[in-house]
Scaffold this active site. Structure first.
Site, short mmCIF file in Angstrom:
data_model
loop_
_atom_site.label_atom_id
_atom_site.label_comp_id
_atom_site.label_asym_id
_atom_site.label_seq_id
_atom_site.Cartn_x
_atom_site.Cartn_y
_atom_site.Cartn_z
CB ILE A 75 -0.80 0.10 0.77
CG1 ILE A 75 -2.05 -1.49 0.77
CG2 ILE A 75 -1.09 1.26 1.32
CD1 ILE A 75 -2.40 -1.56 2.38
CG ASP A 76 5.13 3.61 2.10
OD1 ASP A 76 3.25 4.11 2.59
OD2 ASP A 76 5.44 3.42 3.30
CG ASP A 77 6.02 0.63 -2.86
OD1 ASP A 77 7.12 0.86 -3.34
OD2 ASP A 77 6.69 0.41 -1.84
#
Length: 743
Positions: free
Chosen positions: A476-478
């Site tokens: 999710i961060d990327d």
């Protein structure tokens, strides 16, 4: 780039910092016996043709491409368009975009520092469009690589010599090894490094070895080491398998709703535990090339007697459960155990990526290779050969001949951060370097299901992973940062960009946890039980929501015009509730409160919070209170164990930039703290536009596994300088109901 032992860096080519050395791979020249029969199951052809979680169809992802390690000859060919960029930059000190002039009255030297950093970052881009800096962790990666080769019988002199050179270079004067720069000695790392040097031929009575063994004995010896270290030693008879926690392969049969099923673990732990259940069941022992009596407090009694914790405690309950599992081992139905190991083997093979690796990270790949070998896959089998070849791509060969193993590679993360930095520093949106980066990121989109779909079975795929190849575990961060990067780039095919962003946003929204926040890889991966298992003493093994990931998602959603969306509001409410009393936020994937705060404040202002909001003012006051005398910011890894270290540590370029990004978004451009922080970045920059950063500012597992991302020292300072010069990249995307001033 090639990192030196003092943490500085030397230029060594574009794209990756790895020196393109070409020693013989550990698998070169292997003569394989008859191949183990390829396990048969529907839809399988070759090492991996198709994977889907239970009941979830999903075609295989992209074919493998070069560019996942040392550059090939094709990859290092000159690119005329790129050379034009470089030549123009060298001649003018700026990009072909003619970086916009800064506001009048800007501090002298800031614009020039940004131009030098821009030039340097452009020079690092790979011809395919990506960036990747070295990912430095600790010597256990190198030691375990040698132990793997010893176990498989493929350890060669050249690899051993190069690995030993690196390991010796990391040893400290007291004979120990730490797990991050400037950190305290660490027992398990010291034991593994010592054993690796014994494999390399270092005599146990050599001065550097006697210092190490004496320290190990003084701190409890092998018996006090973590479970993973003792598993490695058990593979050679240096430790007794009976004295290790039991990991039954029957775990793979537990449904997803049963506590302690494999999907209760974070994806990195899951990928490690499944192969280790096979290893634990079979308990292999290879002939030991030497004894390790010198690493025991008493060689006659390697395992001192210990007492169980009280039955009423969690530790006591799980210790007794482990004893029960040891008994079960003796009576486990043979057919059930055989079926469990076969299922675990299939689970492993189905998750092998197209480049041969597992999850794009080294530890699961190492244990997967061992497990499959024990299940009958010989070294010539396509699955094994691909796996071993993928491990070679984790090697960074340095100019002095030393070989460092990366635990992971970060091209998607590095590329989106580099694109954001260049765009925020004024590079025009249609600059060839940015367009090429966007092309590469678009090609990395993941459009097939993975393990995340076990918890979200109806969710359509979309998003990005961290590594070159990790289609099973997008994160999710990327995804949030890639969307933010793509929004800064004027791509010639806007429909393609919009489609990818729409899929990424939809997938991200669907991965929201019940509490309103976001974890990194899975939704609702919050069971407290896995961390309490006797086996799980190696660091965080679950993936609960974090402030930094949630902040990046909120920032992305705000820029997508979704600041008022009910799901965004839930994420914001969670962030506000998570603010520490001192004013900062905990940083899960970066060190630590400086990273968390540097992530959350820009997200809140992007969502429409005014600089005067109480939460933002508390954050500003905290950042100002922990600024160092030299004008920078720093935070030591020890803040994860000792709250008194929060916001304290030697100034680093990346942490200084995180603090500045928060303060700038909070309207503090003209404040003293920002003035001093910008001056620190300008004054510590080197002539070639780089910064030195020996300190570890990245986090794998808080305290237990620290990371030095070598590109952080470039992308984040440039981002901060660019935002200081030209302001925030986007205006507030919409007011949040709480943004008017409520706490």
């Amino acid at each position: 780039m090639t990192a030196t032992t003092d943490g500085s860096a030397e230029s060594a080519g574009a794209g990756s910092e790895s020196t393109p050395g070409a020693p013989p791979p550990g698998t070169a020249g292997l003569t394989a016996g008859p191949a183990a029969p390829t396990p048969a199951w529907p839809g399988r052809a070759g090492p991996r043709a198709e994977y889907a979680p239970p009941g979830l169809p999903g075609p295989l992802g992209r074919p493998w491409r070069p560019g996942t390690g040392r550059p090939t000859a094709r990859e290092t060919e000159r690119d005329p368009a790129r050379d034009t960029i470089r030549d123009t930059v060298r001649e003018t000190g700026r990009s072909t975009a003619d970086l916009p002039r800064p506001p009048a009255g800007t501090r002298p030297g800031v614009y020039e520092a940004a131009a030098r950093a821009t030039r340097n970052l452009l020079d690092r881009q790979d011809p395919e469009g990506w960036w990747k800096g070295d990912l430095e962790t600790n010597v256990t990666m190198d030691a375990e690589d040698l132990l793997l080769r010893q176990f498989l019988g493929i350890r060669d002199e050249a690899t051993t010599r190069a690995a030993a050179l690196f390991i010796r270079g990391e040893q400290r004067e007291d004979g120990t090894w730490a797990t991050f720069h400037g950190g305290p000695p660490e027992l398990s790392a010291t034991i593994e490094a010592y054993v690796a040097l014994r494999l390399a031929g270092d005599a146990p009575d050599a001065p550097h070895m006697t210092r190490a063994s004496a320290w190990i004995r003084a701190h409890g010896g092998i018996a006090a080491a973590r479970v993973f270290t003792r598993i490695w030693l058990a593979l050679f008879g240096w430790w007794n398998w009976d004295h290790l926690p039991e990991l039954p392969p029957e775990l793979v049969f537990l449904p997803a709703w049963v506590p302690l099923n494999i999907y209760d673990f974070g994806c990195w732990a899951r990928q490690t535990i499944v192969p280790l259940t096979v290893v634990s069941a079979l308990r292999p022992v290879r002939p030991a090339p030497f004894t390790l009596d010198e690493l025991h407090t008493d060689a006659r009694t390697p395992r001192p007697a210990g007492r169980l914790a009280p039955l009423t405690s969690w530790d006591g309950a799980f210790q007794r459960m482990d004893k029960a599992l040891h008994v079960y081992r003796r009576f486990a139905p043979r057919r059930l155990r055989k079926a469990a190991m076969a299922t675990a083997g299939r689970w492993i093979v189905e998750r092998q990526e197209n480049d041969g690796c597992w999850g794009g990270i080294q530890p699961p790949a190492v244990y997967s290779v061992i497990a499959l070998h024990l299940l009958g896959y010989d070294l010539g089998h396509p699955v094994m050969r691909a796996g071993l070849e993928s491990l070679e791509r984790f090697a960074v060969w340095r100019a002095d001949g030393a070989r460092m193993i990366e635990a992971c590679q970060s091209p998607v993360w590095d590329t989106c951060l580099a694109a954001i930095a260049l765009a925020d520093a004024g590079l025009r949106p249609d600059h060839p370097a940015l367009v090429k980066a966007a092309d590469w990121m678009l090609g990395e989109e993941i459009v097939r299901t993975g393990d995340w779909a076990v918890r979200r079975p109806g969710l359509a795929p979309g998003g990005w992973a961290f590594e070159f190849h990790n289609d099973t575990y997008p994160d999710i961060d990327d995804t949030a940062e890639v969307v933010l990067a793509l929004r800064r780039i004027k791509h010639p095919d806007p429909a393609r960009v919009e489609g990818a962003i729409a899929r990424g946003v939809s997938w991200t929204l669907g991965m929201q946890s019940r509490n309103g926040a976001w974890g990194a890889f899975d939704a609702d991966n919050t069971s407290p039980l896995p961390n309490r298992l006797p086996f799980c003493d190696f660091g965080e093994v679950i993936d609960p929501p974090s402030a930094d990931v949630t902040a990046h998602v909120v920032e992305m959603l705000a820029f997508e015009g979704r600041a008022g969306d009910a799901r965004t509001r839930r994420g914001i409410a969670w962030l506000l509730a998570e603010q520490e009393a001192g004013g900062g936020w905990f940083g899960r994937w970066g060190t630590n409160y400086v990273y968390g705060t540097g992530s959350v404040v820009p997200a809140l202002t992007a969502a429409g919070f005014s600089p005067g909001h109480p939460a933002i003012r508390r954050a500003v006051r905290w950042l100002e209170s922990v600024q160092n005398e030299d004008g920078g910011w720093g935070e030591d890894q020890r803040s994860y164990k000792d709250p008194s270290w929060a916001g304290k540590g030697a100034s680093t370029p990346s942490q200084t930039a995180w603090a500045l990004m928060a303060l700038l978004s909070a309207g503090e451009r003209e404040g003293k703290a920002v003035e001093r922080g910008i001056a620190h970045l300008v004054e510590t920059q080197k002539e070639d536009g780089t910064w030195d950063e020996p300190y570890f500012t990245g986090t794998g597992f808080p305290w237990d596994f620290s990371i030095n991302y070598h590109l952080y020292r470039q992308v984040f300072p440039l981002t901060a300088l660019g935002r200081y010069l030209y302001g925030e990249p986007f205006a507030a995307a919409g007011a949040h109901p709480a943004a008017a001033g409520g706490a």
